[in-house]
Scaffold this motif. Structure first.
Motif, PDB file in Angstrom:
ATOM      1  N   PHE A 135      31.038  -5.514 -62.184  1.00  0.00           N
ATOM      2  CA  PHE A 135      30.365  -4.266 -63.077  1.00  0.00           C
ATOM      3  C   PHE A 135      31.757  -5.070 -63.552  1.00  0.00           C
ATOM      4  O   PHE A 135      32.567  -4.448 -64.536  1.00  0.00           O
ATOM      5  CB  PHE A 135      30.090  -2.785 -62.396  1.00  0.00           C
ATOM      6  CG  PHE A 135      28.522  -3.224 -62.158  1.00  0.00           C
ATOM      7  CD1 PHE A 135      27.641  -3.250 -62.963  1.00  0.00           C
ATOM      8  CD2 PHE A 135      28.497  -2.974 -60.872  1.00  0.00           C
ATOM      9  CE1 PHE A 135      26.307  -3.357 -62.298  1.00  0.00           C
ATOM     10  CE2 PHE A 135      27.032  -2.586 -60.889  1.00  0.00           C
ATOM     11  CZ  PHE A 135      26.547  -2.563 -61.572  1.00  0.00           C
ATOM     12  N   LEU A 136      33.157  -5.068 -62.123  1.00  0.00           N
ATOM     13  CA  LEU A 136      34.538  -4.341 -62.833  1.00  0.00           C
ATOM     14  C   LEU A 136      34.685  -5.405 -62.817  1.00  0.00           C
ATOM     15  O   LEU A 136      35.838  -6.323 -63.634  1.00  0.00           O
ATOM     16  CB  LEU A 136      35.123  -3.715 -61.826  1.00  0.00           C
ATOM     17  CG  LEU A 136      34.771  -2.338 -61.672  1.00  0.00           C
ATOM     18  CD1 LEU A 136      35.646  -1.751 -60.844  1.00  0.00           C
ATOM     19  CD2 LEU A 136      34.929  -1.329 -63.229  1.00  0.00           C
ATOM     20  N   GLY A 137      34.702  -6.819 -62.501  1.00  0.00           N
ATOM     21  CA  GLY A 137      35.044  -8.144 -62.544  1.00  0.00           C
ATOM     22  C   GLY A 137      35.566  -9.168 -63.555  1.00  0.00           C
ATOM     23  O   GLY A 137      34.718  -9.083 -64.945  1.00  0.00           O
ATOM     24  N   GLY A 138      36.457  -9.122 -63.692  1.00  0.00           N
ATOM     25  CA  GLY A 138      37.935  -9.532 -64.661  1.00  0.00           C
ATOM     26  C   GLY A 138      38.263  -8.933 -66.137  1.00  0.00           C
ATOM     27  O   GLY A 138      38.803  -9.008 -66.386  1.00  0.00           O
ATOM     28  N   ARG A 139      38.129  -7.392 -65.755  1.00  0.00           N
ATOM     29  CA  ARG A 139      38.379  -6.554 -66.076  1.00  0.00           C
ATOM     30  C   ARG A 139      39.834  -6.184 -65.853  1.00  0.00           C
ATOM     31  O   ARG A 139      39.948  -6.104 -64.746  1.00  0.00           O
ATOM     32  CB  ARG A 139      37.926  -4.943 -66.562  1.00  0.00           C
ATOM     33  CG  ARG A 139      36.335  -5.793 -67.144  1.00  0.00           C
ATOM     34  CD  ARG A 139      35.201  -3.839 -66.798  1.00  0.00           C
ATOM     35  NE  ARG A 139      34.537  -4.349 -68.106  1.00  0.00           N
ATOM     36  CZ  ARG A 139      33.442  -3.419 -67.817  1.00  0.00           C
ATOM     37  NH1 ARG A 139      33.991  -1.958 -68.302  1.00  0.00           N
ATOM     38  NH2 ARG A 139      32.089  -4.152 -68.667  1.00  0.00           N
ATOM     39  N   PRO A 140      40.778  -5.990 -66.827  1.00  0.00           N
ATOM     40  CA  PRO A 140      41.924  -5.019 -66.870  1.00  0.00           C
ATOM     41  C   PRO A 140      42.078  -3.799 -65.563  1.00  0.00           C
ATOM     42  O   PRO A 140      41.269  -3.124 -65.570  1.00  0.00           O
ATOM     43  CB  PRO A 140      42.841  -5.038 -67.990  1.00  0.00           C
ATOM     44  CG  PRO A 140      41.611  -4.980 -68.969  1.00  0.00           C
ATOM     45  CD  PRO A 140      41.030  -5.402 -68.211  1.00  0.00           C
ATOM     46  N   VAL A 141      42.672  -3.535 -64.706  1.00  0.00           N
ATOM     47  CA  VAL A 141      42.904  -2.523 -63.689  1.00  0.00           C
ATOM     48  C   VAL A 141      44.097  -1.184 -64.512  1.00  0.00           C
ATOM     49  O   VAL A 141      44.785  -2.396 -65.185  1.00  0.00           O
ATOM     50  CB  VAL A 141      44.064  -2.698 -62.479  1.00  0.00           C
ATOM     51  CG1 VAL A 141      43.833  -1.396 -61.495  1.00  0.00           C
ATOM     52  CG2 VAL A 141      42.558  -3.534 -61.772  1.00  0.00           C
ATOM     53  N   ALA A 142      43.669  -0.232 -64.696  1.00  0.00           N
ATOM     54  CA  ALA A 142      44.386   0.941 -65.495  1.00  0.00           C
ATOM     55  C   ALA A 142      45.313   0.789 -65.044  1.00  0.00           C
ATOM     56  O   ALA A 142      45.719   1.370 -63.367  1.00  0.00           O
ATOM     57  CB  ALA A 142      43.204   2.075 -66.127  1.00  0.00           C
ATOM     58  N   ALA A 143      46.696   0.614 -65.292  1.00  0.00           N
ATOM     59  CA  ALA A 143      48.023   1.307 -65.099  1.00  0.00           C
ATOM     60  C   ALA A 143      47.980   2.198 -64.218  1.00  0.00           C
ATOM     61  O   ALA A 143      49.077   2.987 -63.265  1.00  0.00           O
ATOM     62  CB  ALA A 143      49.317   0.395 -65.429  1.00  0.00           C
ATOM     63  N   ARG A 144      47.151   2.714 -64.992  1.00  0.00           N
ATOM     64  CA  ARG A 144      47.519   4.962 -65.269  1.00  0.00           C
ATOM     65  C   ARG A 144      46.759   5.122 -64.142  1.00  0.00           C
ATOM     66  O   ARG A 144      47.245   5.961 -62.694  1.00  0.00           O
ATOM     67  CB  ARG A 144      47.247   5.404 -66.010  1.00  0.00           C
ATOM     68  CG  ARG A 144      48.671   5.524 -67.053  1.00  0.00           C
ATOM     69  CD  ARG A 144      48.363   7.100 -68.067  1.00  0.00           C
ATOM     70  NE  ARG A 144      49.340   6.987 -69.625  1.00  0.00           N
ATOM     71  CZ  ARG A 144      49.660   7.646 -70.411  1.00  0.00           C
ATOM     72  NH1 ARG A 144      48.067   8.098 -70.322  1.00  0.00           N
ATOM     73  NH2 ARG A 144      49.998   6.860 -71.706  1.00  0.00           N
ATOM     74  N   GLY A 145      45.539   4.786 -63.783  1.00  0.00           N
ATOM     75  CA  GLY A 145      44.516   5.139 -62.708  1.00  0.00           C
ATOM     76  C   GLY A 145      44.942   4.538 -61.303  1.00  0.00           C
ATOM     77  O   GLY A 145      45.362   5.160 -60.593  1.00  0.00           O
ATOM     78  N   ALA A 146      45.502   3.124 -61.335  1.00  0.00           N
ATOM     79  CA  ALA A 146      46.125   2.614 -60.109  1.00  0.00           C
ATOM     80  C   ALA A 146      46.661   3.512 -59.851  1.00  0.00           C
ATOM     81  O   ALA A 146      47.524   3.663 -58.026  1.00  0.00           O
ATOM     82  CB  ALA A 146      46.583   1.339 -60.625  1.00  0.00           C
ATOM     83  N   THR A 147      48.152   3.633 -60.555  1.00  0.00           N
ATOM     84  CA  THR A 147      49.570   4.257 -60.253  1.00  0.00           C
ATOM     85  C   THR A 147      49.225   5.460 -59.674  1.00  0.00           C
ATOM     86  O   THR A 147      49.515   6.752 -58.447  1.00  0.00           O
ATOM     87  CB  THR A 147      50.511   4.573 -61.185  1.00  0.00           C
ATOM     88  OG1 THR A 147      50.775   3.429 -61.715  1.00  0.00           O
ATOM     89  CG2 THR A 147      51.623   5.789 -60.776  1.00  0.00           C
ATOM     90  N   PHE A 148      48.090   6.432 -60.303  1.00  0.00           N
ATOM     91  CA  PHE A 148      48.033   8.172 -60.682  1.00  0.00           C
ATOM     92  C   PHE A 148      46.748   7.313 -58.058  1.00  0.00           C
ATOM     93  O   PHE A 148      47.389   8.353 -57.806  1.00  0.00           O
ATOM     94  CB  PHE A 148      46.247   9.001 -61.258  1.00  0.00           C
ATOM     95  CG  PHE A 148      46.297   9.607 -60.491  1.00  0.00           C
ATOM     96  CD1 PHE A 148      46.899  10.968 -60.853  1.00  0.00           C
ATOM     97  CD2 PHE A 148      44.576  10.584 -59.948  1.00  0.00           C
ATOM     98  CE1 PHE A 148      46.716  12.389 -60.499  1.00  0.00           C
ATOM     99  CE2 PHE A 148      44.626  11.499 -60.177  1.00  0.00           C
ATOM    100  CZ  PHE A 148      45.027  12.714 -59.772  1.00  0.00           C
ATOM    101  N   ALA A 149      46.205   6.950 -58.329  1.00  0.00           N
ATOM    102  CA  ALA A 149      45.402   6.790 -56.759  1.00  0.00           C
ATOM    103  C   ALA A 149      46.504   6.418 -56.024  1.00  0.00           C
ATOM    104  O   ALA A 149      46.356   7.208 -55.056  1.00  0.00           O
ATOM    105  CB  ALA A 149      44.562   5.819 -57.222  1.00  0.00           C
ATOM    106  N   ALA A 150      47.475   5.936 -55.589  1.00  0.00           N
ATOM    107  CA  ALA A 150      48.558   5.286 -55.067  1.00  0.00           C
ATOM    108  C   ALA A 150      49.374   6.322 -54.836  1.00  0.00           C
ATOM    109  O   ALA A 150      49.621   6.615 -53.439  1.00  0.00           O
ATOM    110  CB  ALA A 150      49.443   4.417 -55.958  1.00  0.00           C
ATOM    111  N   LEU A 151      50.067   7.214 -55.817  1.00  0.00           N
ATOM    112  CA  LEU A 151      50.902   8.404 -55.754  1.00  0.00           C
ATOM    113  C   LEU A 151      50.595   9.250 -55.529  1.00  0.00           C
ATOM    114  O   LEU A 151      50.593   9.954 -54.154  1.00  0.00           O
ATOM    115  CB  LEU A 151      51.033   8.763 -56.896  1.00  0.00           C
ATOM    116  CG  LEU A 151      52.395   7.511 -56.962  1.00  0.00           C
ATOM    117  CD1 LEU A 151      53.061   7.961 -58.773  1.00  0.00           C
ATOM    118  CD2 LEU A 151      53.575   7.422 -56.219  1.00  0.00           C
ATOM    119  N   SER A 152      49.303   9.495 -55.496  1.00  0.00           N
ATOM    120  CA  SER A 152      47.721  10.620 -54.822  1.00  0.00           C
ATOM    121  C   SER A 152      47.376  10.758 -53.823  1.00  0.00           C
ATOM    122  O   SER A 152      47.760  11.463 -52.169  1.00  0.00           O
ATOM    123  CB  SER A 152      46.523  10.595 -55.479  1.00  0.00           C
ATOM    124  OG  SER A 152      46.764  11.283 -57.187  1.00  0.00           O
TER     125      SER A 152
END
Length: 169
Positions: free
Chosen positions: A86-103
């Motif tokens: 379902f996700l393969g090849g799609r771009p990772v949302a920068a805000r989502g990744a940053t939010f997850a990492a900072l959380s």
């Protein structure tokens, strides 16, 4: 100089910090595995199979979370690997990744502060004074668990670098 794998544009310090995270988590995992398999690294009142499973699962889970930090400096942190359904090849949302990492970094900082306070105030059964029988065991415990204090700051620094790089690009 040792080659550290990272995307172009990733600051060297961020790549080094990202690669350091799994290494700072590793000693505590090795200590738990040693304890699980009966090494005399601490006193265990009543070892049960459930405790052994918990310790091994916690070790694997912590290392997997630590390895996710590498995604902030590698290609799979910008585009999901094709093998993912379902996700393969799609771009990772920068805000989502940053939010997850900072959380995650915030949660780690809170846990680090609480466990440090509880351990040294002897408020918990897992305090070094309650589970170790000798100065050598206590020293080993501290040597294995103190590196975990670096996890939150390292993750925060790498997440901020990731956010700046993705925002600029």
């Amino acid at each position: 100089m040792m080659k550290i794998e990272a995307l172009p544009g990733v600051p060297r310090w961020a790549a080094v910090a990202a690669h350091a995270v799994p290494l700072v988590v590793l000693p505590s995992g090795v200590w738990r595995v040693a304890l699980t398999f009966g090494a005399p690294v601490a006193r265990v009142e009543d070892p049960t199979p459930g405790l052994a499973v918990y310790q091994l699962c916690l070790t694997v889970f912590a290392e997997l979370l630590a390895f996710l930090t590498l995604g902030l400096v590698r290609a799979w942190g910008e585009v999901f690997p094709r093998r993912l359904p379902f996700l393969g090849g799609r771009p990772v949302a920068a805000r989502g990744a940053t939010f997850a990492a900072l959380s995650g970094a915030f949660g780690l900082a809170v846990l680090t502060c609480w466990f440090t306070y509880a351990a040294f105030a002897d408020l918990a059964p897992y305090s070094p004074g309650n589970i170790t029988e000798s100065p050598l065991q206590k020293t080993l415990f501290l040597a294995c668990y103190l590196p975990l204090a670096a996890w939150a700051p390292l993750l925060t620094a790498v997440a901020v670098a990731y956010h700046r790089r993705r925002r600029a690009g």
